[in-house]
Design a protein around this motif. Structure first.
Motif, PDB file in Angstrom:
ATOM      1  N   LEU B  87       0.841  -1.195   0.000  1.00  0.00           N
ATOM      2  CA  LEU B  87       0.000   0.000   0.000  1.00  0.00           C
ATOM      3  C   LEU B  87       0.873   1.241   0.000  1.00  0.00           C
ATOM      4  O   LEU B  87       1.935   1.266   0.610  1.00  0.00           O
ATOM      5  N   GLY B  88       0.421   2.264  -0.705  1.00  0.00           N
ATOM      6  CA  GLY B  88       1.085   3.560  -0.624  1.00  0.00           C
ATOM      7  C   GLY B  88       0.039   4.605  -0.308  1.00  0.00           C
ATOM      8  O   GLY B  88      -1.069   4.558  -0.853  1.00  0.00           O
ATOM      9  N   TYR B  89       0.368   5.540   0.571  1.00  0.00           N
ATOM     10  CA  TYR B  89      -0.629   6.524   1.003  1.00  0.00           C
ATOM     11  C   TYR B  89       0.035   7.880   1.170  1.00  0.00           C
ATOM     12  O   TYR B  89       1.099   8.003   1.764  1.00  0.00           O
ATOM     13  N   LEU B  90      -0.601   8.877   0.608  1.00  0.00           N
ATOM     14  CA  LEU B  90      -0.186  10.255   0.819  1.00  0.00           C
ATOM     15  C   LEU B  90      -1.340  10.977   1.499  1.00  0.00           C
ATOM     16  O   LEU B  90      -2.384  11.206   0.876  1.00  0.00           O
ATOM     17  N   PRO B  91      -1.196  11.333   2.784  1.00  0.00           N
ATOM     18  CA  PRO B  91      -2.296  12.024   3.467  1.00  0.00           C
ATOM     19  C   PRO B  91      -2.420  13.464   2.995  1.00  0.00           C
ATOM     20  O   PRO B  91      -1.490  14.026   2.412  1.00  0.00           O
ATOM     21  N   GLN B  92      -3.576  14.024   3.281  1.00  0.00           N
ATOM     22  CA  GLN B  92      -3.819  15.408   2.872  1.00  0.00           C
ATOM     23  C   GLN B  92      -2.837  16.351   3.584  1.00  0.00           C
ATOM     24  O   GLN B  92      -2.286  17.262   2.979  1.00  0.00           O
ATOM     25  N   ALA B  93      -2.652  16.127   4.875  1.00  0.00           N
ATOM     26  CA  ALA B  93      -1.684  16.932   5.635  1.00  0.00           C
ATOM     27  C   ALA B  93      -0.472  16.049   5.907  1.00  0.00           C
ATOM     28  O   ALA B  93      -0.535  15.166   6.760  1.00  0.00           O
ATOM     29  N   LEU B  94       0.586  16.269   5.163  1.00  0.00           N
ATOM     30  CA  LEU B  94       1.763  15.416   5.309  1.00  0.00           C
ATOM     31  C   LEU B  94       2.646  15.951   6.419  1.00  0.00           C
ATOM     32  O   LEU B  94       3.159  17.063   6.320  1.00  0.00           O
ATOM     33  N   LEU B 165      -2.389   2.540  -4.511  1.00  0.00           N
ATOM     34  CA  LEU B 165      -1.817   3.852  -4.178  1.00  0.00           C
ATOM     35  C   LEU B 165      -2.955   4.823  -3.912  1.00  0.00           C
ATOM     36  O   LEU B 165      -3.833   5.004  -4.760  1.00  0.00           O
ATOM     37  N   LEU B 166      -2.939   5.419  -2.731  1.00  0.00           N
ATOM     38  CA  LEU B 166      -4.007   6.338  -2.321  1.00  0.00           C
ATOM     39  C   LEU B 166      -3.403   7.725  -2.123  1.00  0.00           C
ATOM     40  O   LEU B 166      -2.502   7.893  -1.312  1.00  0.00           O
ATOM     41  N   LEU B 167      -3.900   8.678  -2.859  1.00  0.00           N
ATOM     42  CA  LEU B 167      -3.314  10.019  -2.834  1.00  0.00           C
ATOM     43  C   LEU B 167      -4.393  11.037  -2.529  1.00  0.00           C
ATOM     44  O   LEU B 167      -5.384  11.132  -3.260  1.00  0.00           O
ATOM     45  N   ASP B 168      -4.180  11.790  -1.465  1.00  0.00           N
ATOM     46  CA  ASP B 168      -5.146  12.811  -1.067  1.00  0.00           C
ATOM     47  C   ASP B 168      -4.569  14.187  -1.408  1.00  0.00           C
ATOM     48  O   ASP B 168      -3.619  14.644  -0.792  1.00  0.00           O
ATOM     49  N   GLU B 169      -5.158  14.828  -2.390  1.00  0.00           N
ATOM     50  CA  GLU B 169      -4.703  16.138  -2.864  1.00  0.00           C
ATOM     51  C   GLU B 169      -3.216  16.110  -3.198  1.00  0.00           C
ATOM     52  O   GLU B 169      -2.449  16.917  -2.675  1.00  0.00           O
TER      53      GLU B 169
END
Lengths: 261, 256
Positions: B87-94, B165-169
């Motif tokens: 899994l890959g994840y980029l949160p909205q607030a990194l 891959l999950l990318l938030d903004e």
């Protein structure tokens, strides 16, 4: 490389021109230069793990856990240096006091409590949300960090008490209250979801114990006396259970329950 | 690094997903199945996009419904750990560690994702190169601009070559040239994996996404291709482009 427009493809020219022969050799190779460059970058830009990290990786069986351990804020060199400074001041204060007040024994539990509270994630780890999605569970990271911080603080405290011979009677007994204060810090941090709450609980809790026992007995060393050890051990178990329960199964944060990482 | 072979199974399988914050229901019975490709998630603020992504990223448990990701049940400890490796994840607030360099930060998360130790160096270098930060690999994060930090976040999300891959903004703070490169990267990843992108930028969806879902009030109110979304718009809907007008038309219908 010279401009090819200045160098004709005439075989007679190529036979006498080193530059054209070099270019011909390169174009004949099956080279993915991007991949080569990435490989170079990987080697040049790589971080070499230190000796401690390599040892930890072998001990823990996980390079990821070892890296997480060495990235613990309360195991950073500056933190260790600050702890040493506090203990050194404690040693000096003990020698300087008329009655030989065991400042090291009284300060060591605070240092451990603060260090362990700052091993905790929420409120202190800016990348906490990312760490919640990692394969290595954050509970495992926390456990390893807590043990390491406690162990380090215990070693520092033991080292410091060797320089305070007047406190020989309390050389080892502060280890039990240290465990209690550490467990309290972890429990408070876990329940509140805040490392700062853990720090406050550790300092306030230990201050209450020290002042309370002094008020009752008139002796400041009573807080690190052996007769209170059973009570401290019981409290350690209770706080440990609270920390475990708070981090076990569902954890509510902002109304939504988090996966147990 | 071999990925999971998700052949017949969709990477994302969600049934009746609900989420609450206190008494507020943020997700209301979301049904979603997503396979290989790039799936765009659109919607106004408060629609539930971030909550949906956080649930798929296994940050928060569902309050109700079932979730299966890459053929695994995130409710099972062992399967969740296996799933998180892919899994890959980029949160909205990194959040980031200011004292870490770009390389150190990406490597840290590669290790926590249990990328095999012998592959970490190359994986980190490749991820940093893909986001165009190779010349800043040794720079401390506190010296980087907002757009660069976002690219560092993307790098840590792709370092393990995720199947999901999950990318938030993800394009917040990126300049137009970087966004073009980023969309190309998304399309490339989408050829062999599943990408879910939550964004406010319609043009990102139009160019990079094969399919788009529009969320409103905790529900998915539209699902289809960008062309199908465009077709829903009329000249009477607000928007500077056909896709924006389609977006507006669907939202207006959902609110009616």
């Amino acid at each position: 490389m010279p401009d090819p427009r200045d160098h004709p493809d005439d075989p007679r020219h190529i036979a006498g021109c080193m530059d054209c022969q070099t270019r011909a050799n390169l174009t004949g190779l099956d080279l993915d230069l991007d991949r080569v460059w990435t490989g170079v970058m990987a080697t040049v830009g790589a971080r070499e793990p230190g000796r401690l990290e390599r040892m930890a990786a072998r001990l823990l069986g996980s390079p990821g856990l070892a890296r997480a351990l060495t990235a613990t804020p309360s195991l950073a060199f500056s933190w260790v240096l600050a702890s040493l400074a506090v203990l050194t001041i404690g040693v000096a204060a003990t020698h300087g006091s008329e009655v030989g007040t065991p400042w090291v024994a009284l300060l060591a539990p605070c240092l451990a409590g603060v260090g362990i509270a700052y091993s905790y994630g929420p409120g202190i780890d800016p990348a906490f949300e990312l760490s919640q999605t990692m394969a290595i569970p954050d509970r495992m990271v926390l456990l390893v960090r807590v043990l390491a911080v406690f162990g380090l603080n215990a070693l520092l405290g033991i080292g410091a008490t060797l320089f305070t011979p007047v406190a020989a009677g309390v050389t080892w007994t502060w280890l039990v209250p240290m465990a209690m204060v550490s467990a309290l810090a972890l429990a408070a941090a876990t329940v509140a979801g805040s490392a700062n709450v853990g720090v406050a609980a550790a300092l306030a809790g230990w201050a209450l114990v020290v002042l309370g026992t002094k008020a009752e007995t008139g002796d400041v060393t009573a807080a690190v006396g052996t007769n209170l050890a059973p009570a401290y051990l019981l409290a350690t178990v209770v706080f440990g259970a609270v920390a475990l329960a708070a981090s076990n199964g569902q954890r509510s944060q902002g109304g939504s329950t988090r996966w147990q990482a | 690094m071999a990925g999971l072979m998700v052949t017949n199974q969709r990477a994302v399988q969600v049934r009746g997903l609900t989420q609450r914050f206190g008494r507020t229901e943020v997700l209301r019975g979301v049904d979603l199945e997503i396979g290989n490709g790039v799936f765009g998630l659109l919607g106004p603020n408060g629609a539930g996009k971030t909550t949906l992504l956080r649930t798929l990223a296994t940050v928060i448990q569902p309050a109700g419904g079932t979730v299966r990701l890459l053929g695994r049940d995130p409710g099972n400890d062992t399967e969740r750990r296996q799933l998180r490796r892919r899994l890959g994840y980029l949160p909205q607030a990194l959040g980031y560690y200011p004292g870490f360099t770009v390389s150190e930060f990406v490597e840290y998360f590669a290790l926590l994702k249990e990328v095999p130790a012998r592959e970490v160096r190359l994986a980190v270098a490749r991820a940093i190169e893909r986001v165009g930060l190779e010349d800043r690999a040794k720079s401390k994060l506190k010296t980087l601009s907002g757009g660069m930090l976002r690219r560092v976040g993307i790098a840590q999300a792709i370092v393990n070559e995720p199947d999901l891959l999950l990318l938030d903004e993800p394009t917040a703070g990126l300049d137009p040239e970087q966004r073009v490169g980023f969309r190309a990267m998304l399309r490339e990843i989408g050829t062999h994996g599943t990408v879910v992108v939550s964004t406010h930028l319609i043009e990102d969806v139009a160019v990079a996404c094969a399919e788009v879902g529009l969320m409103a009030n905790g529900r998915i109110v539209f699902r289809g291709t960008p062309c199908q979304l465009t077709a829903r718009g009329t000249e009477f809907n607000l928007g500077d482009s056909d896709l924006e007008r389609g977006y507006g038309a669907v939202l207006a219908g959902a609110r009616a």
